[in-house]
Design a protein around this motif. Sequence first.
Motif, PDB file in Angstrom:
ATOM      1  N   VAL A  14      40.869  17.479  37.418  1.00  0.00           N
ATOM      2  CA  VAL A  14      41.128  16.059  37.781  1.00  0.00           C
ATOM      3  C   VAL A  14      42.263  16.017  38.990  1.00  0.00           C
ATOM      4  N   TRP A  15      43.381  16.876  38.884  1.00  0.00           N
ATOM      5  CA  TRP A  15      44.449  17.115  40.115  1.00  0.00           C
ATOM      6  C   TRP A  15      43.762  17.572  41.384  1.00  0.00           C
ATOM      7  N   MET A  16      42.832  18.474  40.997  1.00  0.00           N
ATOM      8  CA  MET A  16      41.994  19.096  42.571  1.00  0.00           C
ATOM      9  C   MET A  16      41.332  17.978  43.235  1.00  0.00           C
ATOM     10  N   CYS A  17      40.545  17.184  42.223  1.00  0.00           N
ATOM     11  CA  CYS A  17      39.878  16.045  42.826  1.00  0.00           C
ATOM     12  C   CYS A  17      40.760  14.997  43.375  1.00  0.00           C
ATOM     13  N   TYR A  18      41.761  14.575  42.827  1.00  0.00           N
ATOM     14  CA  TYR A  18      42.835  13.608  43.326  1.00  0.00           C
ATOM     15  C   TYR A  18      43.393  14.221  44.661  1.00  0.00           C
ATOM     16  N   THR A  19      43.858  15.698  44.681  1.00  0.00           N
ATOM     17  CA  THR A  19      44.418  15.956  45.883  1.00  0.00           C
ATOM     18  C   THR A  19      43.306  15.941  47.083  1.00  0.00           C
ATOM     19  N   VAL A  20      42.090  16.363  46.621  1.00  0.00           N
ATOM     20  CA  VAL A  20      40.983  16.318  47.762  1.00  0.00           C
ATOM     21  C   VAL A  20      40.787  15.102  48.303  1.00  0.00           C
ATOM     22  N   VAL A  21      40.587  14.213  47.515  1.00  0.00           N
ATOM     23  CA  VAL A  21      40.104  12.905  47.794  1.00  0.00           C
ATOM     24  C   VAL A  21      41.216  12.156  48.590  1.00  0.00           C
ATOM     25  N   SER A  22      42.437  12.079  47.954  1.00  0.00           N
ATOM     26  CA  SER A  22      43.459  11.533  48.691  1.00  0.00           C
ATOM     27  C   SER A  22      43.912  11.968  50.172  1.00  0.00           C
ATOM     28  N   THR A  23      43.819  13.396  50.195  1.00  0.00           N
ATOM     29  CA  THR A  23      44.069  14.052  51.489  1.00  0.00           C
ATOM     30  C   THR A  23      42.742  13.706  52.432  1.00  0.00           C
ATOM     31  N   SER A  24      41.603  13.488  51.754  1.00  0.00           N
ATOM     32  CA  SER A  24      40.406  13.311  52.798  1.00  0.00           C
ATOM     33  C   SER A  24      40.519  11.844  53.275  1.00  0.00           C
ATOM     34  N   LEU A  25      41.244  11.112  52.579  1.00  0.00           N
ATOM     35  CA  LEU A  25      41.304   9.581  53.034  1.00  0.00           C
ATOM     36  C   LEU A  25      42.513   9.596  54.114  1.00  0.00           C
ATOM     37  N   ASN A  26      43.348  10.316  53.905  1.00  0.00           N
ATOM     38  CA  ASN A  26      44.531  10.246  54.866  1.00  0.00           C
ATOM     39  C   ASN A  26      44.569  11.024  56.289  1.00  0.00           C
ATOM     40  N   SER A  27      43.462  12.275  56.083  1.00  0.00           N
ATOM     41  CA  SER A  27      43.346  13.243  57.186  1.00  0.00           C
ATOM     42  C   SER A  27      41.953  13.763  57.148  1.00  0.00           C
ATOM     43  N   ASN A  28      41.640  13.560  58.337  1.00  0.00           N
ATOM     44  CA  ASN A  28      40.109  14.003  59.124  1.00  0.00           C
ATOM     45  C   ASN A  28      40.181  15.565  59.195  1.00  0.00           C
ATOM     46  N   LEU A  29      39.768  16.293  58.277  1.00  0.00           N
ATOM     47  CA  LEU A  29      39.577  17.949  58.720  1.00  0.00           C
ATOM     48  C   LEU A  29      39.108  18.302  59.903  1.00  0.00           C
ATOM     49  N   PHE A  30      37.798  17.749  60.129  1.00  0.00           N
ATOM     50  CA  PHE A  30      36.973  17.730  61.303  1.00  0.00           C
ATOM     51  C   PHE A  30      37.711  17.567  62.632  1.00  0.00           C
ATOM     52  N   LYS A  31      38.606  16.452  62.452  1.00  0.00           N
ATOM     53  CA  LYS A  31      39.339  15.898  63.768  1.00  0.00           C
ATOM     54  C   LYS A  31      40.458  16.967  64.194  1.00  0.00           C
ATOM     55  N   GLU A  32      41.272  17.387  62.848  1.00  0.00           N
ATOM     56  CA  GLU A  32      42.229  18.330  63.038  1.00  0.00           C
ATOM     57  C   GLU A  32      42.017  19.692  63.305  1.00  0.00           C
ATOM     58  N   TRP A  33      40.707  20.034  62.965  1.00  0.00           N
ATOM     59  CA  TRP A  33      40.159  21.444  62.813  1.00  0.00           C
ATOM     60  C   TRP A  33      40.868  22.445  64.068  1.00  0.00           C
ATOM     61  N   ASP A  34      40.745  22.114  65.250  1.00  0.00           N
ATOM     62  CA  ASP A  34      41.174  22.786  66.504  1.00  0.00           C
ATOM     63  C   ASP A  34      42.716  23.105  66.333  1.00  0.00           C
ATOM     64  N   PHE A  35      43.361  22.345  65.902  1.00  0.00           N
ATOM     65  CA  PHE A  35      44.803  22.404  65.455  1.00  0.00           C
ATOM     66  C   PHE A  35      45.084  23.404  64.414  1.00  0.00           C
ATOM     67  N   LEU A  36      44.431  22.978  63.193  1.00  0.00           N
ATOM     68  CA  LEU A  36      44.577  24.089  61.985  1.00  0.00           C
ATOM     69  C   LEU A  36      44.193  25.339  62.009  1.00  0.00           C
ATOM     70  N   GLY A  37      42.975  25.400  62.910  1.00  0.00           N
ATOM     71  CA  GLY A  37      42.441  26.814  63.174  1.00  0.00           C
ATOM     72  C   GLY A  37      43.325  27.619  63.834  1.00  0.00           C
ATOM     73  N   SER A  38      44.231  27.037  64.822  1.00  0.00           N
ATOM     74  CA  SER A  38      45.074  27.936  65.607  1.00  0.00           C
ATOM     75  C   SER A  38      46.318  28.489  64.465  1.00  0.00           C
ATOM     76  N   ILE A  39      46.685  27.968  63.339  1.00  0.00           N
ATOM     77  CA  ILE A  39      47.611  28.276  62.683  1.00  0.00           C
ATOM     78  C   ILE A  39      47.219  29.685  62.037  1.00  0.00           C
ATOM     79  N   PRO A  40      48.179  30.729  62.040  1.00  0.00           N
ATOM     80  CA  PRO A  40      47.821  31.827  61.305  1.00  0.00           C
ATOM     81  C   PRO A  40      47.712  31.876  59.813  1.00  0.00           C
ATOM     82  N   TRP A  41      48.529  30.880  59.313  1.00  0.00           N
ATOM     83  CA  TRP A  41      48.541  30.997  57.869  1.00  0.00           C
ATOM     84  C   TRP A  41      47.158  30.060  57.447  1.00  0.00           C
ATOM     85  N   MET A  42      46.776  29.152  58.170  1.00  0.00           N
ATOM     86  CA  MET A  42      45.539  28.455  57.816  1.00  0.00           C
ATOM     87  C   MET A  42      44.562  29.693  57.960  1.00  0.00           C
ATOM     88  N   ARG A  43      44.411  30.633  58.835  1.00  0.00           N
ATOM     89  CA  ARG A  43      43.387  31.454  58.821  1.00  0.00           C
ATOM     90  C   ARG A  43      43.538  32.466  57.660  1.00  0.00           C
TER      91      ARG A  43
END
Length: 111
Positions: A14-43
Motif C-alpha cells: 500500500v505504501w509503495m502504491c501511494y508513493t508511486v501514484v502521488s509522485t506520478s501526479l506531482n512529477s512526470n518522469l519522462f519530462k525530467e528524465w534528461d536531468f535525472l539521467g545525468s545524476i550519478p546516484w540515479m544511474r
Amino acid sequence: MITALKIFFSLLFVWMCYTVVSTSLNSNLFKEWDFLGSIPWMRATLWDFYANVTVIFLWICYKEKGIVFKIIWLILLVALGSIASCAYVLIQLFRLKPNEGIKELLTKQNG
C-alpha cells in the motif's frame, strides 16, 4: 510469523502504491528524465533496481513452472518494481497452508 509477514507486505504494498501514484501526479518522469539521467546516484539506483529485479526474478523462475507466468512476472517487476515484488510475495504468503511456514514460502514450487 506468516501473519506478521502478510501484514508487513500488505503495508509495504500500500505504501509503495501511494508513493508511486502521488509522485506520478506531482512529477512526470519522462519530462525530467534528461536531468535525472545525468545524476550519478540515479544511474546507480537504476543499476541497483535491475540487480534486485534479477534476484527476485530468479526466485520466481524457481517457484513458477509455466513460462507464461515467468514472462508476466518479469514484465511486472520491470514496470512496477517493488509494487510487483510485494504483490508476488503476498500471493505466495496467501497460498500457504495453515501448517506451512517460511521454508515453504521460499522453496515450495507452484504449478
